[in-house]
Design an enzyme around this catalytic site. Structure first.
Site, PDB file in Angstrom:
ATOM      1  N   MET A  83     -40.115  24.479  32.367  1.00 34.57           N
ATOM      2  CA  MET A  83     -38.901  25.222  32.035  1.00 34.57           C
ATOM      3  C   MET A  83     -38.879  25.643  30.562  1.00 34.57           C
ATOM      4  O   MET A  83     -39.692  25.191  29.759  1.00 34.57           O
ATOM      5  CB  MET A  83     -37.675  24.369  32.361  1.00 34.57           C
ATOM      6  CG  MET A  83     -37.563  24.022  33.838  1.00 34.57           C
ATOM      7  SD  MET A  83     -36.282  22.816  34.208  1.00 34.57           S
ATOM      8  CE  MET A  83     -34.795  23.788  33.895  1.00 34.57           C
ATOM      9  N   HIS A  84     -37.945  26.514  30.227  1.00 35.22           N
ATOM     10  CA  HIS A  84     -37.582  26.885  28.854  1.00 35.22           C
ATOM     11  C   HIS A  84     -38.539  27.845  28.158  1.00 35.22           C
ATOM     12  O   HIS A  84     -38.146  28.568  27.247  1.00 35.22           O
ATOM     13  CB  HIS A  84     -37.446  25.658  27.940  1.00 35.22           C
ATOM     14  CG  HIS A  84     -36.601  24.558  28.451  1.00 35.22           C
ATOM     15  ND1 HIS A  84     -35.284  24.731  28.806  1.00 35.22           N
ATOM     16  CD2 HIS A  84     -36.870  23.246  28.651  1.00 35.22           C
ATOM     17  CE1 HIS A  84     -34.782  23.573  29.194  1.00 35.22           C
ATOM     18  NE2 HIS A  84     -35.720  22.663  29.126  1.00 35.22           N
ATOM     19  N   ASP A 237     -39.257  23.086  37.218  1.00 34.52           N
ATOM     20  CA  ASP A 237     -40.048  21.943  37.678  1.00 34.52           C
ATOM     21  C   ASP A 237     -39.196  20.728  38.023  1.00 34.52           C
ATOM     22  O   ASP A 237     -39.523  19.976  38.946  1.00 34.52           O
ATOM     23  CB  ASP A 237     -41.142  21.580  36.673  1.00 34.52           C
ATOM     24  CG  ASP A 237     -40.618  21.303  35.271  1.00 34.52           C
ATOM     25  OD1 ASP A 237     -39.391  21.350  35.036  1.00 34.52           O
ATOM     26  OD2 ASP A 237     -41.451  21.042  34.383  1.00 34.52           O
TER      27      ASP A 237
END
Length: 496
Positions: A83-84, A237
Site C-alpha cells: 500500500m501507499h 495487501d
C-alpha cells in the site's frame, strides 16, 4: 476434474507471488519472483514499476507452463499489493520516476506541512511518512519538472493491473491509504488536493471485486493465456491478507508478522475515537472497515538479530533457543524501533533499545527479548483498539509469527485472546484469488467463498497466569519510549 482456476497476484516489497486456485480452494501452483529495492540515500526506498511488470510476466509464464497447470484454464485474475507507494505516469501511461514506497521516510517535512493545515489526522488517519500525499508533496517540491508532467497517480498494484489491461482504476481499500480519500463516503477529497495544488490526477474509483477489463489480447498471447481472462480490481495487501486468513467478520482480527507487523481488527461500524496512530481503512469486503496498527520492524528485527548474533543458526533454532529462556527474558527488554515506529508513536526518529542487560544474560535471553519486544509492540495496537471499545473474540496469526508454536502461544498469552493458525497459509495472494473467484460468480458472497477456501488448523488459548506476568513486563516496556526518545534523537543528530 475441476479445470477452471483464478490467479491471485500479490505485489510485495521483496517479491511478487502468484498462485493458481481452483473452484474448491485448492492451490494448484505457486510461483514467486524476487524484486530489487533501491535505497540510494538514508530514508529512501524505491522500486522500478517496470520491474514489477517484467517479474509478473515471468511468473505467469512459469506458472502456466508448469505440469500442474497443463489441464487448467485461467478464468480470472485479481491483485493484492503493497500500500501507499506513489506511482506517477505521463499521458502515455509511462512512469515518470521510480515508485516511492510505503517504507520511505524522506517526507517528514511534508507531513508537518499537512499537519499545519489539517491537524494530526486527515480523513480519519494519522499524517505519517508512509502515506501517499506526503510523497506527492515531496516530488512536487523537489522534482517540479517531473511533477508538472503527471497525468494520473496510481498505487503499486494498480499500475501492475494497468499493464495487463490498459485500464486505470483504484479501489477503495487502497485509495484510503493515500490521505486523499474519505473512507465514509467512498469519494476523493479533492478539496484536500486543491489545498496543495495537486491537480486533477485522480484515477476512477471501483470496488475491490469490480470487473475492470480483460488481459489485452497481445499480452494474453505472450503469456499463454486465453483471450477472455477477466481482471478484477483487488485490494491492499492488508485487506487481502485478512480475506485470505478468513478475517472478515466483526470482532475478528489478524496478526501478520512479515518485515513489518500488522494488527488488523474488522469493524462493521467505523470507529473514529482512536487516541493514537491507528489507521482506519476500508476493507475489501463491501461495507466493512478495519482498524490497523503497524510495527515497522517486526520480522525486520528478527532478521537483524539473526544477521548480527546468529548468522549460522536457522530461524527455527533461534526460536527454540528463545523458548529455553523464561518469560521476561530474565529481566531483559527490547524495543523494536530499528526503523522508527508507526503505532502508537508515529515517530520516524526513535530507535530501538535493549534495557536491563547484565552479565548473566545469554544469547537465549536476547533472542527471547526480541520475540517478546516485537509482540509487545503489536500489543500496543490491541490495547488501543480495546480502549476504544472493540472486543476481539479471536486473532488469526499469519506470517513469521505463525510458523512457531512457541511464538503462537506467546501471542495468546500476551494478547490474552485465542490465537488461530491456518491449515494452509497463502497470505494476500489468496485474498486476491478469492476476490477474483467472487467477481467471476463462483460464489454468491465473499463470505461463502472464504468459508469454502479457508480452514483453521490449530487454536492456542491464553494462559492467565502467564498473561499477568507479561503485563508486569509490558508496563515497563511501555515506559521505555518516553525515556529514550530524546536520547536516540540526540544520537541521530551526532551520527548524521
Amino acid at each position: 476434474m475441476v479445470k477452471e482456476v483464478v490467479l491471485g497476484i500479490d505485489l510485495g516489497t521483496s517479491a511478487i507471488k502468484i498462485i493458481a486456485v481452483d473452484q474448491l480452494g485448492n492451490v494448484i501452483e505457486s510461483v514467486s519472483e524476487t524484486l530489487k529495492l533501491y535505497q540510494e540515500h538514508p530514508g529512501y526506498s524505491e522500486q522500478d514499476p517496470n520491474e514489477w511488470f517484467e517479474a509478473t510476466k515471468k511468473g505467469i509464464k512459469e506458472l502456466i507452463q508448469s505440469t500442474e497447470m497443463s489441464d487448467k484454464i485461467v478464468k480470472g485474475i485479481s491483485f493484492s499489493g503493497q500500500m501507499h507507494g506513489l506511482v506517477i505516469v505521463d499521458d502515455n501511461g509511462i512512469p515518470l520516476r521510480k515508485a516511492i514506497l510505503w517504507n520511505d521516510t524522506r517526507n517528514s517535512i511534508q507531513c508537518r506541512q499537512i499537519e499545519d493545515i489539517y491537524g494530526e489526522r486527515l480523513n480519519y488517519n494519522p499524517i505519517l511518512e508512509g502515506f501517499t500525499l506526503p510523497k506527492m508533496l515531496w516530488v512536487q517540491q523537489h522534482e517540479p519538472e517531473i511533477w508538472n508532467r503527471v497525468d494520473v497517480f496510481m498505487l503499486p498494484k494498480d499500475y501492475l493491473r494497468y499493464c495487463l489491461t490498459q485500464t486505470i482504476h483504484m479501489e477503495y481499500s487502497d485509495a484510503c491509504s493515500t490521505l486523499l480519500f474519505n473512507p465514509e463516503n467512498y469519494e476523493w477529497t479533492k478539496d484536500v488536493g486543491d489545498t496543495f495544488n495537486i491537480g486533477d490526477i485522480y484515477p476512477p474509483l471501483v470496488k475491490s471485486h469490480s470487473y475492470v477489463g480483460n488481459v489485452t489480447s497481445s499480452l494474453a498471447k505472450e503469456l499463454g493465456l486465453s483471450s477472455d481472462v477477466a481482471v478484477y480490481a483487488g485490494g491492499g495487501d492488508n485487506a487481502c491478507g485478512a480475506i485470505g486468513a478468513g478475517v472478515i467478520h466483526d470482532k475478528s482480527a489478524l496478526c501478520s508478522i512479515g518485515t513489518s507487523g500488522v494488527v488488523l481488527n474488522v469493524e462493521y461500524q467505523r470507529v473514529t475515537s482512536y487516541d493514537s496512530n491507528l489507521h482506519l481503512f476500508n476493507h475489501s469486503v463491501p461495507d466493512t472497515y478495519y482498524a490497523m496498527g503497524v510495527t515497522l520492524a517486526a520480522g525486520y528485527s528478527l532478521n537483524w538479530l539473526k544477521q548480527t548474533f546468529f548468522e549460522n543458526e536457522s530461524f527455527e533454532e533461534i526460536l527454540n533457543l528463545a523458548a529455553s529462556s523464561k518469560i521476561g527474558a530474565n529481566g531483559l527488554l527490547f524495543t523494536p524501533y530499528l526503523a522508527g515506529e508507526r503505532t502508537p508513536h508515529g515517530d520516524a526518529q526513535i530507535r530501538g533499545s535493549f534495557i536491563g542487560i547484565s552479565g548473566q544474560h545469554t544469547k537465549a535471553d536476547f533472542a527471547r527479548a526480541v520475540i517478546e519486544g516485537i509482540t509487545y509492540s503489536l500489543y500496543d495496537s490491541i490495547k488501543i483498539m480495546r480502549r476504544a471499545g472493540h472486543e476481539m473474540n479471536s486473532i488469526t496469526s499469519i506470517g513469521g509469527g505463525a510458523k512457531s508454536r512457541f511464538w503462537l502461544q506467546l501471542q495468546a498469552d500476551i494478547f490474552n485472546v485465542q490465537i488461530k493458525r491456518l491449515k494452509h497459509e497463502e497470505g494476500p495472494s489468496m485474498g486476491a484469488a478469492i476476490l477474483a473467484a467472487y467477481g467471476l460468480g463462483w460464489f454468491k458472497t465473499i463470505e461463502s467463498c472464504v468459508e469454502a477456501f479457508i480452514k483453521v488448523d490449530e487454536v492456542f488459548e491464553p494462559n492467565n497466569e502467564n498473561h499477568d506476568l507479561y503485563e508486569q513486563y509490558y508496563s515497563v516496556y511501555e515506559a521505555i519510549y518516553k525515556q529514550t526518545k530524546q536520547l536516540t534523537a540526540d544520537l541521530l543528530t551526532i551520527t548524521n
